[in-house]
Design an enzyme around this catalytic site. Structure first.
Site, PDB file in Angstrom:
ATOM      1  N   LYS A   7       0.735  -1.205  -0.051  1.00 36.64           N
ATOM      2  CA  LYS A   7       0.071  -0.060  -0.031  1.00 36.64           C
ATOM      3  C   LYS A   7       0.798   1.379   0.038  1.00 36.64           C
ATOM      4  O   LYS A   7       0.315   2.290  -0.563  1.00 36.64           O
ATOM      5  CB  LYS A   7      -1.048   0.028   1.115  1.00 36.64           C
ATOM      6  CG  LYS A   7      -0.446  -0.239   2.575  1.00 36.64           C
ATOM      7  CD  LYS A   7      -1.626  -0.393   3.796  1.00 36.64           C
ATOM      8  CE  LYS A   7      -0.962  -0.700   4.926  1.00 36.64           C
ATOM      9  NZ  LYS A   7      -0.483  -2.252   4.926  1.00 36.64           N
ATOM     10  N   THR A   8       1.783   1.182   0.648  1.00 34.80           N
ATOM     11  CA  THR A   8       3.006   2.448   0.744  1.00 34.80           C
ATOM     12  C   THR A   8       3.380   2.938  -0.599  1.00 34.80           C
ATOM     13  O   THR A   8       3.228   3.956  -1.243  1.00 34.80           O
ATOM     14  CB  THR A   8       3.895   2.351   1.671  1.00 34.80           C
ATOM     15  OG1 THR A   8       3.428   2.365   2.999  1.00 34.80           O
ATOM     16  CG2 THR A   8       4.858   3.868   1.765  1.00 34.80           C
ATOM     17  N   GLU A  37      -2.800   6.599   2.248  1.00 34.11           N
ATOM     18  CA  GLU A  37      -2.678   5.185   2.560  1.00 34.11           C
ATOM     19  C   GLU A  37      -3.539   4.720   3.621  1.00 34.11           C
ATOM     20  O   GLU A  37      -3.689   5.452   4.375  1.00 34.11           O
ATOM     21  CB  GLU A  37      -1.305   5.174   2.891  1.00 34.11           C
ATOM     22  CG  GLU A  37      -0.700   3.368   3.404  1.00 34.11           C
ATOM     23  CD  GLU A  37       0.618   3.502   3.779  1.00 34.11           C
ATOM     24  OE1 GLU A  37       0.910   2.364   4.402  1.00 34.11           O
ATOM     25  OE2 GLU A  37       1.518   4.298   3.372  1.00 34.11           O
TER      26      GLU A  37
END
Length: 466
Positions: free
Chosen positions: A121-122, A165
């Site tokens: 996700k980052t 995020e």
């Protein structure tokens, strides 16, 4: 989902743990939106100088008086009763919000894109923000890491798009109201919070259910959990737009022919009926091609030209501690990666294989959390066994107390490759001692293993340097 708050309701905002990457992002954006912001952290970190320069009132060291005339207090998950400022806020009856609730308030008036998943996700959030910025969309973004390629972890843009995020570790991703939701994958993790794999999947279902009727859900077709979510949402909410991406033959945005291209990594992206485009990244590995495909879906939904989208993705040079090049000595390249789940470790080592070519891959790994090691030690060993040698440090405890019988020997006992348990003091010399020119060494883990890169390079220079 928690109660939503407007910016106007917040009044003067005081943030506890303001130097942390998540809370500092909220602080940056609140200042940019014109709120009166103050905050405290235990240490005088570099980010505090930046926040002071932006106009926030910053204290170092917790004390009840630091709250001043705050109306709202924003905290991270690590702030608990016993913190004098938290206790003072409770005593005064102030509004206390989790950082995700504070961020949700800052999203007011934007088209919100949230990126969730057990891993990726980052990088995916960073790719989306970088791509939108490069295409001139001037997005607002908040990311759970400082991104060198973007120059910050948060920025307030002039456009309508807000990219964030979304952290599933404590279910705080359920505090948002997304218009677009990306789910990179769903696997067993953070079982100390959820208690079961079923509860993890249920949380992601609840996350996808936050989307409005005209929303867009973007899921990875290569991941069973994410694909199952897409299938379920298509069945239960036929009006919702659902798109899949991946190497799977039936993915809506399909990746084919992944391969190294010089120092970069490329593939063909089939994105429509008879339509395809070349996708080339500065980041190695199929997992990063998947992350970029998710970002491509977002770019198309935002109305951007496909060529502008891929150009923006190709210009992104990476997130901190995601296959981060630390240097080369004696012909050996050293990389660092934040991977702390078996699937992430496997993806990082597969990328290392692609970069190493005919060279060998060696890894220094530090397990993160006793609870995660207890649940997944066999899976960690299987992933690490892709390397030619795997050396394992003792567990980095982070927020946890030791669990009897849970040590790194659970991992090393299952390894099917050379290596074994090593102490922090010995690690650099041991790992450097097995490497030869042309090899790749990776330091992997979410703890202080990242500090071993420079020591390994020094050991390599002493042994192999000329």
């Amino acid at each position: 989902m928690q109660e939503q708050h407007t910016l106007q309701q917040l009044g003067n905002v005081h943030l506890l743990g303001i130097g942390g990457v998540g809370v500092s992002a909220v602080a940056r954006l609140m200042v940019a939106r014109g709120l009166n912001v103050s905050g405290t952290d235990a240490k005088d970190l570099p980010v505090l100088h930046d926040l002071r320069e932006a106009g926030a009132r910053i204290n170092v060291g917790y004390a009840a008086g630091n709250l001043g005339d705050a109306d709202t207090v924003v905290i991270s998950s690590i702030i608990k009763a016993g913190n004098p400022e938290y206790d003072e806020a409770v005593a005064r009856g102030l509004r206390i919000l989790h950082r995700s609730q504070g961020l949700a308030a800052v999203m007011e008036g934007h088209r919100v894109i949230t990126v969730a998943g057990t891993h990726g996700k980052t990088t995916t959030t960073s790719l989306i923000a970088s791509m939108l910025r490069a295409a001139g969309a001037s997005p607002t973004f908040a990311i759970g890491a400082n991104i060198a390629a973007l120059g910050t972890n948060a920025e307030f843009g002039e456009g309508r798009i807000f990219v964030a995020e979304a952290d599933e570790s404590d279910a705080s991703f359920l505090n948002y109201s997304p218009d677009v939701a990306v789910v990179t994958n769903i696997e067993a993790d953070h079982l100390d919070h959820y208690g079961s794999v079923e509860a993890v999947h249920r949380a992601f279902y609840d996350f996808a259910s936050l989307l409005p009727e005209d929303g867009l859900l973007i899921c990875c077709a290569d991941d069973p959990g994410s694909l199952a979510l897409a299938t379920r949402m298509r069945k239960e909410r036929p009006a919702l737009r659902v798109q899949t991406y991946g190497f799977a033959p039936d993915a809506d945005r399909r990746l084919v022919d992944p391969h190294p291209r010089g120092q970069r990594f490329a593939c063909t992206l089939e994105w429509g009926s008879g339509q395809n485009i070349d996708l080339e990244l500065a980041l190695p590995g199929n997992h990063n091609l998947l992350n970029a495909a998710a970002a491509f879906c977002v770019g198309l939904d935002a109305g951007l030209d496909p060529e502008a989208v891929t150009a923006g993705l190709g210009s992104f040079t990476g997130a901190a501690r995601r296959f981060d090049f630390r240097g080369e000595a004696g012909g050996v390249r050293v990389f660092d990666d934040y991977a702390h789940h078996p699937t992430e470790v496997l993806a990082a080592l597969r990328a290392a294989r692609a970069v190493a070519g005919t060279g060998a891959v060696h890894v220094l790994f530090q397990p993160h959390l006793f609870s995660r090691t207890k649940e997944l030690y066999k899976e960690f060993a299987a992933s690490l066994s892709l390397a030619d040698s795997a050396y394992v440090l003792e567990i980095y405890p982070a927020r946890e107390s030791p669990i009897p019988g849970v040590t790194s020997e659970l991992v090393t006992g299952e390894l099917a490759t050379a290596g074994g348990l090593v102490s922090m003091g010995q690690a650099a010399a041991v790992v450097a001692g097995v490497a030869a020119s042309g090899d790749v060494i990776m330091t992997i883990g979410a703890g202080d293993v990242t500090e071993q890169g420079s020591a390994i390079l020094a050991a390599l220079e002493e042994r192999l340097g000329h």
